[in-house]
Structure formats: C-alpha cells, structure tokens
Design a protein around this motif. Structure first.
Motif, PDB file in Angstrom:
ATOM      1  N   ASN A  32       0.840  -1.238  -0.022  1.00 32.67           N
ATOM      2  CA  ASN A  32      -0.189   0.299   0.040  1.00 32.67           C
ATOM      3  C   ASN A  32       0.825   1.036   0.018  1.00 32.67           C
ATOM      4  O   ASN A  32       2.115   1.124  -0.213  1.00 32.67           O
ATOM      5  N   LYS A  33       0.191   2.405   0.205  1.00 31.59           N
ATOM      6  CA  LYS A  33       1.264   3.768   0.083  1.00 31.59           C
ATOM      7  C   LYS A  33       0.983   4.281   1.601  1.00 31.59           C
ATOM      8  O   LYS A  33       0.342   3.790   2.323  1.00 31.59           O
ATOM      9  N   GLY A  34       1.758   5.404   1.616  1.00 35.32           N
ATOM     10  CA  GLY A  34       1.479   6.200   2.796  1.00 35.32           C
ATOM     11  C   GLY A  34       2.176   5.541   4.111  1.00 35.32           C
ATOM     12  O   GLY A  34       1.708   5.622   5.293  1.00 35.32           O
ATOM     13  N   MET A  35       3.396   5.092   3.950  1.00 38.02           N
ATOM     14  CA  MET A  35       4.097   4.571   5.038  1.00 38.02           C
ATOM     15  C   MET A  35       5.149   5.725   5.616  1.00 38.02           C
ATOM     16  O   MET A  35       5.636   6.445   4.852  1.00 38.02           O
ATOM     17  N   ALA A  36       5.297   5.485   7.034  1.00 35.53           N
ATOM     18  CA  ALA A  36       6.391   6.789   7.552  1.00 35.53           C
ATOM     19  C   ALA A  36       6.915   6.112   8.664  1.00 35.53           C
ATOM     20  O   ALA A  36       6.264   5.570   9.453  1.00 35.53           O
ATOM     21  N   LEU A  37       8.395   6.222   8.538  1.00 34.70           N
ATOM     22  CA  LEU A  37       9.384   5.866   9.246  1.00 34.70           C
ATOM     23  C   LEU A  37       9.381   6.511  10.654  1.00 34.70           C
ATOM     24  O   LEU A  37       9.607   7.913  10.560  1.00 34.70           O
ATOM     25  N   PHE A  38       9.611   5.826  12.011  1.00 35.33           N
ATOM     26  CA  PHE A  38      10.157   6.563  13.339  1.00 35.33           C
ATOM     27  C   PHE A  38      11.435   6.920  13.046  1.00 35.33           C
ATOM     28  O   PHE A  38      12.028   6.420  12.350  1.00 35.33           O
ATOM     29  N   PRO A  39      11.724   8.344  13.547  1.00 38.14           N
ATOM     30  CA  PRO A  39      13.189   8.793  13.420  1.00 38.14           C
ATOM     31  C   PRO A  39      14.172   8.177  14.323  1.00 38.14           C
ATOM     32  O   PRO A  39      15.318   8.477  14.077  1.00 38.14           O
ATOM     33  N   ARG A  40      13.837   6.970  14.880  1.00 38.20           N
ATOM     34  CA  ARG A  40      14.777   6.128  15.552  1.00 38.20           C
ATOM     35  C   ARG A  40      14.304   4.543  16.015  1.00 38.20           C
ATOM     36  O   ARG A  40      12.863   4.533  15.852  1.00 38.20           O
ATOM     37  N   ARG A  41      15.075   3.859  16.304  1.00 38.96           N
ATOM     38  CA  ARG A  41      14.781   2.672  16.794  1.00 38.96           C
ATOM     39  C   ARG A  41      13.875   2.579  18.171  1.00 38.96           C
ATOM     40  O   ARG A  41      14.140   3.529  18.960  1.00 38.96           O
ATOM     41  N   ILE A  42      12.843   1.812  18.212  1.00 38.94           N
ATOM     42  CA  ILE A  42      11.986   1.648  19.516  1.00 38.94           C
ATOM     43  C   ILE A  42      12.331   0.336  20.099  1.00 38.94           C
ATOM     44  O   ILE A  42      12.126  -0.687  19.322  1.00 38.94           O
ATOM     45  N   GLU A  43      12.944   0.117  21.276  1.00 45.68           N
ATOM     46  CA  GLU A  43      13.102  -1.071  21.904  1.00 45.68           C
ATOM     47  C   GLU A  43      13.919  -1.994  20.746  1.00 45.68           C
ATOM     48  O   GLU A  43      13.831  -3.274  20.657  1.00 45.68           O
ATOM     49  N   GLY A  44      14.970  -1.387  20.063  1.00 43.97           N
ATOM     50  CA  GLY A  44      15.857  -1.830  18.942  1.00 43.97           C
ATOM     51  C   GLY A  44      15.402  -2.515  17.844  1.00 43.97           C
ATOM     52  O   GLY A  44      16.160  -2.880  16.966  1.00 43.97           O
ATOM     53  N   TYR A  65      13.096  -1.164  14.424  1.00 50.96           N
ATOM     54  CA  TYR A  65      12.452  -0.242  13.382  1.00 50.96           C
ATOM     55  C   TYR A  65      10.942  -0.360  13.416  1.00 50.96           C
ATOM     56  O   TYR A  65      10.399  -1.161  13.807  1.00 50.96           O
ATOM     57  N   ALA A  66      10.522   1.165  13.525  1.00 55.31           N
ATOM     58  CA  ALA A  66       9.037   1.190  13.398  1.00 55.31           C
ATOM     59  C   ALA A  66       8.428   2.067  12.339  1.00 55.31           C
ATOM     60  O   ALA A  66       9.233   3.127  11.893  1.00 55.31           O
ATOM     61  N   MET A  67       7.149   1.835  12.096  1.00 53.69           N
ATOM     62  CA  MET A  67       6.686   2.453  10.722  1.00 53.69           C
ATOM     63  C   MET A  67       5.115   2.624  11.310  1.00 53.69           C
ATOM     64  O   MET A  67       4.606   1.756  11.863  1.00 53.69           O
ATOM     65  N   ILE A  68       4.658   3.842  10.633  1.00 56.94           N
ATOM     66  CA  ILE A  68       3.308   3.943  10.672  1.00 56.94           C
ATOM     67  C   ILE A  68       2.765   3.816   9.351  1.00 56.94           C
ATOM     68  O   ILE A  68       3.303   4.167   8.380  1.00 56.94           O
ATOM     69  N   ALA A  69       1.733   2.922   9.144  1.00 59.20           N
ATOM     70  CA  ALA A  69       1.288   2.783   7.805  1.00 59.20           C
ATOM     71  C   ALA A  69      -0.159   2.562   7.767  1.00 59.20           C
ATOM     72  O   ALA A  69      -0.901   2.462   8.560  1.00 59.20           O
ATOM     73  N   ARG A  70      -0.856   2.463   6.491  1.00 57.74           N
ATOM     74  CA  ARG A  70      -2.239   2.429   6.289  1.00 57.74           C
ATOM     75  C   ARG A  70      -2.510   1.123   5.255  1.00 57.74           C
ATOM     76  O   ARG A  70      -2.217   1.148   4.096  1.00 57.74           O
ATOM     77  N   GLN A  71      -2.774   0.046   5.922  1.00 55.01           N
ATOM     78  CA  GLN A  71      -2.795  -1.223   5.059  1.00 55.01           C
ATOM     79  C   GLN A  71      -4.082  -1.372   4.465  1.00 55.01           C
ATOM     80  O   GLN A  71      -4.301  -2.241   3.584  1.00 55.01           O
ATOM     81  N   ASP A  72      -5.105  -0.960   5.116  1.00 56.50           N
ATOM     82  CA  ASP A  72      -6.620  -1.301   4.539  1.00 56.50           C
ATOM     83  C   ASP A  72      -7.318   0.020   3.983  1.00 56.50           C
ATOM     84  O   ASP A  72      -8.390  -0.091   4.019  1.00 56.50           O
ATOM     85  N   ASN A  73      -6.490   0.869   3.879  1.00 56.00           N
ATOM     86  CA  ASN A  73      -7.155   2.261   2.995  1.00 56.00           C
ATOM     87  C   ASN A  73      -8.202   2.907   4.123  1.00 56.00           C
ATOM     88  O   ASN A  73      -8.801   3.834   3.440  1.00 56.00           O
ATOM     89  N   GLU A  74      -8.054   2.755   5.356  1.00 55.28           N
ATOM     90  CA  GLU A  74      -9.002   3.332   6.062  1.00 55.28           C
ATOM     91  C   GLU A  74      -8.488   3.571   7.798  1.00 55.28           C
ATOM     92  O   GLU A  74      -8.457   4.610   8.089  1.00 55.28           O
ATOM     93  N   ASN A  75      -7.517   2.794   8.127  1.00 57.59           N
ATOM     94  CA  ASN A  75      -6.760   2.866   9.472  1.00 57.59           C
ATOM     95  C   ASN A  75      -5.687   3.073   9.303  1.00 57.59           C
ATOM     96  O   ASN A  75      -4.848   2.765   8.500  1.00 57.59           O
TER      97      ASN A  75
END
Length: 425
Positions: free
Chosen positions: A268-280, A282-292
């Motif tokens: 899908n589109k609209g992935m956004a990477l956190f600016p550092r690792r969290i608990e070792g 990588y972390a990303m905010i994404a929208r996999q279902d076109n809604e949430n």
C-alpha cells in the motif's frame, strides 16, 4: 495554527531533458524491420557534413541557456543507443551528437503541480543563523502526463520561528546512475548529482519500471542510529498499473540509494518511518486497509509485515479514512503524529494524535477538530478541498508544517507545541 505566505507554485519554465522514443507504427503501415528510430538515424547520416554541423549549432543556440553540458548530454544519449546505432556503421562526432539530440525531449517537470512537501534539518548547518537552522524541503512535482518526480528547496528558520525559502535556481538537472542492480523484488539504484549544483537544481525523475509513472509523496525523516544520522524517505512508486512503497536513503542530498520495500505492508502507500529505533526495532506508521492507521515493527529496514491498528476514523471530518502526514515527531510528552482525515465531499484536513514514547500503540491524546483545513482561498486547484503534508519538523517550541493546497501548490504553517498539546487534551 499560523499560516504563512510563502507560496511555492509550479514553474513550467523549469525543464530537464529526457529520453525520447518515437512511437512504433502499426505493422501494416511499416512491413519492414526498420523502425522510425532507424529512419531518423538514416536521415541524419544522409546530411551533408556542413549541414549537420549547422543543424547541431542551431540546436545548441536554441537550448544552451536552458541546460548544462548539452553536448555531453547528447553524447550520453547516443551511448545508451550504442547497440541500435552499430548497424549504421561509423559516423562522425557531430553526427553522433546530433543523433543524440533527436532522441531527447524537454520535460517541464513541475508544469502542473508542486505539492505534498516534507521538511528535515539540512545536513550542513554551517551557515545557519544563531538560534535558527537551515532546512531541506522535498516536494512532489507533476508535469505532462501526470508523471511525478522528486524535487527540493532549501530555506531557513530564524530563532523567532520566521521562515524564508531560498530562491530557486533557474536550471534543473538529472542525476547520474552509478549502479542499477536487479533483484526478484525490483531494481535497486544508486544516483549521484554534481556537487557544484544547487540542491534546488536536482530532480529525481522515475528510473525503474516500478516508478515509471511516478515517484509520489516522499516522507523524509532524519533518522538517528548510534550517533549516525541518515535521511530516509518512504515514497509511493507507481508503474501506471500498480503501486508499492519504496525507500530512498541519503546522507547529503547529493547521492541517493533507492530500494524496493518488501512484505505485506509495503503493498500500500503512505508509510512513515519513526526517526529512531524503539526497543531495538525499526518502527513504521502505515495504512494497510485504506482506512485505518497501523503500527508496524521490523528488524529489517527493507521488510515490513503485519502490524496493529492503533487509530481509526472517529470524528466526522475523518469518517471516510485517515492516514499519516509524515513521520512521528518526538516530543517530551510522546510521539506527535500528524494525520490527515477525509470527510464529506472528500474534503481533506490535517489533525494530530499523541502516542506513548515507549509504546506507540498507546494513543494518549487526539485532536477532535482539524488543526488545518482548506480555507476559502485554498479550495481551488487540481484536486479541490485538500490540504496535505508529507512531514513536519520541530524547531524549539513550535512545529514547522509545510503543506500542499489542492494538489497544486504549497505553503507553510507554524504552531506552538503548547497550543498543539492543548488542542489534543
């Protein structure tokens, strides 16, 4: 939210040269094995040497002020066509350069739109004002055929938060491809620009098949890992048939690596990477279902699977869908996540949520009303009733928010962090 008046509008006078490939005729109109390209080469080779020199001189006179190193560009185009030209035997340097010119065309890369910006601190802060900083702004430029490319601007935030954007260089240039490596998941490429070119001169136009119809909505973030800072951006690669998320990486905005992302979340589109690792991880905010909006962790920066839904449409201005507006911004109080919401008559607005710093799946607060929505003067454009951003930046006690207006041009807004937190309480 304090709107500025730093309008960045598309400029059709800014052009690059791109390969031109003549369309192929239907077989019943061209029963031979020769193509239109063969015919063009034969016509050039049939010119008297003096006439060929005159034609090349005329081309240079017409286009020299619009591009750097045109003769080298013509030669480079002929190099790419080497196999096709071999059948025509030997020819002079002038003929070769002229043939290269016939298989190029000017492309006005931001003729239609200049929008969906993201902002990060400039890697070189040597000339930043006291108490201020220099920044790099990335923008999505759209030209003929609605093909999107990536372009840049630079500017300054003063100590008091006032903004200036540097004048744009008149010329524009494409990068040199240092490496192209094929893989089962798609091509990986390394690009480099001339270090003497201004950053606003550099344009990354689609290179691979997956990007052929657009490099869209790059969300840049300054990523810190063990004291090393790297600039990453997720973007949408559009082939004309399919979309997928890809990653661009740079340390200096002169050399870039572009790689496909793998995994179920990258479809899908609209992935956004956190600016550092969290608990070792990588972390990303994404929208996999076109809604949430989902939170995803990974041990591998290039592979993203699964995820947990953490934000769903809740308020009327976002009932259609929500998405992120760039990478989360770290505050003392938590992770600030700017969001976009789609409401009645497909009106886009920008909102915000606050995520727990140690466990971003926990939503601590959320704005019930938009921080930014299209004003009466911002409703008209290629896609009406839209404000949108691909990434903001913290500076001292405020957030610097570049945003797009109706998928056409861009502006800036600022908001005090205290007021932003109050709006989410």
């Amino acid at each position: 939210m304090n709107r500025q008046a730093l309008y960045l509008r598309p400029d059709p006078a800014r052009v690059i040269v791109r390969p031109f490939k003549p369309a192929t005729e239907p077989r019943d109109l061209n029963p031979t094995d020769k193509t239109r390209a063969n015919h063009i080469v034969e016509r050039v080779l049939a010119l008297d040497p003096k006439v060929a020199a005159h034609v090349l001189a005329d081309v240079l006179e017409n286009f020299q002020g619009r591009h750097r190193n045109l003769l080298e560009t013509f030669e480079a185009r002929a190099d790419v066509m080497e196999q096709a030209l071999a059948a025509h035997g030997a020819f002079s340097k002038i003929q070769r350069q002229l043939i290269g010119a016939y298989f190029l065309n000017e492309y006005s890369f931001e003729a239609s739109a200049l929008f969906n910006p993201s902002i990060v601190p400039h890697p070189d802060q040597s000339d930043a004002p006291t108490g201020g900083l220099r920044f790099v702004l990335s923008l999505r430029a759209v030209g003929e055929g609605h093909v999107s490319s990536l372009t840049f601007r630079t500017g300054t935030v003063a100590a008091d938060g006032s903004l200036t954007v540097d004048p744009t260089v008149r010329l524009a240039s494409s990068p040199r491809i240092k490496l192209r490596a094929a893989s089962p998941h798609g091509d990986e490429v390394e690009l480099t620009f001339n270090p003497h070119e201004e950053l606003s001169e550099r344009v990354i136009f689609p290179i691979t098949d997956s990007q052929s119809n657009g490099i869209e909505d790059a969300r840049f973030v300054e990523f810190s890992d063990g004291g090393r800072k790297t600039y990453y951006a997720t973007y949408t690669a559009y082939s004309g048939r399919a979309i997928r998320s890809e990653l661009i990486e740079t340390s200096d905005f002169q050399s870039f690596r572009m790689s496909p992302l793998q995994g179920t979340a990258a479809h899908n589109k609209g992935m956004a990477l956190f600016p550092r690792r969290i608990e070792g991880k990588y972390a990303m905010i994404a929208r996999q279902d076109n809604e949430n909006l989902y939170l995803i962790y990974s041990d591998d920066l290039h592979r993203w699977d699964g995820g947990q839904a953490i934000l769903k449409p809740q308020f009327p201005w976002e009932f259609v869908q929500i998405g992120n507006c760039g990478s989360p911004i770290e505050l003392d109080e938590g992770w600030l996540l700017l969001t976009h919401g789609v409401g009645p008559v497909r009106k886009y607005s920008i909102g915000a949520a606050l995520l727990d710093k140690n466990d971003p799946s926990r939503v601590l607060a959320r704005a019930s009303e938009p921080l930014l929505h299209p004003e009466a003067s911002e409703r008209e454009g290629y896609v009406p009733n839209v404000v949108y951003t691909c990434g903001a930046m913290r500076h001292n006690d405020q957030i610097i928010l570049p945003y797009a207006i109706s998928d056409t041009y861009s502006n800036f807004a600022t908001i005090k962090i205290a007021a932003l937190l109050q709006a989410m309480s």
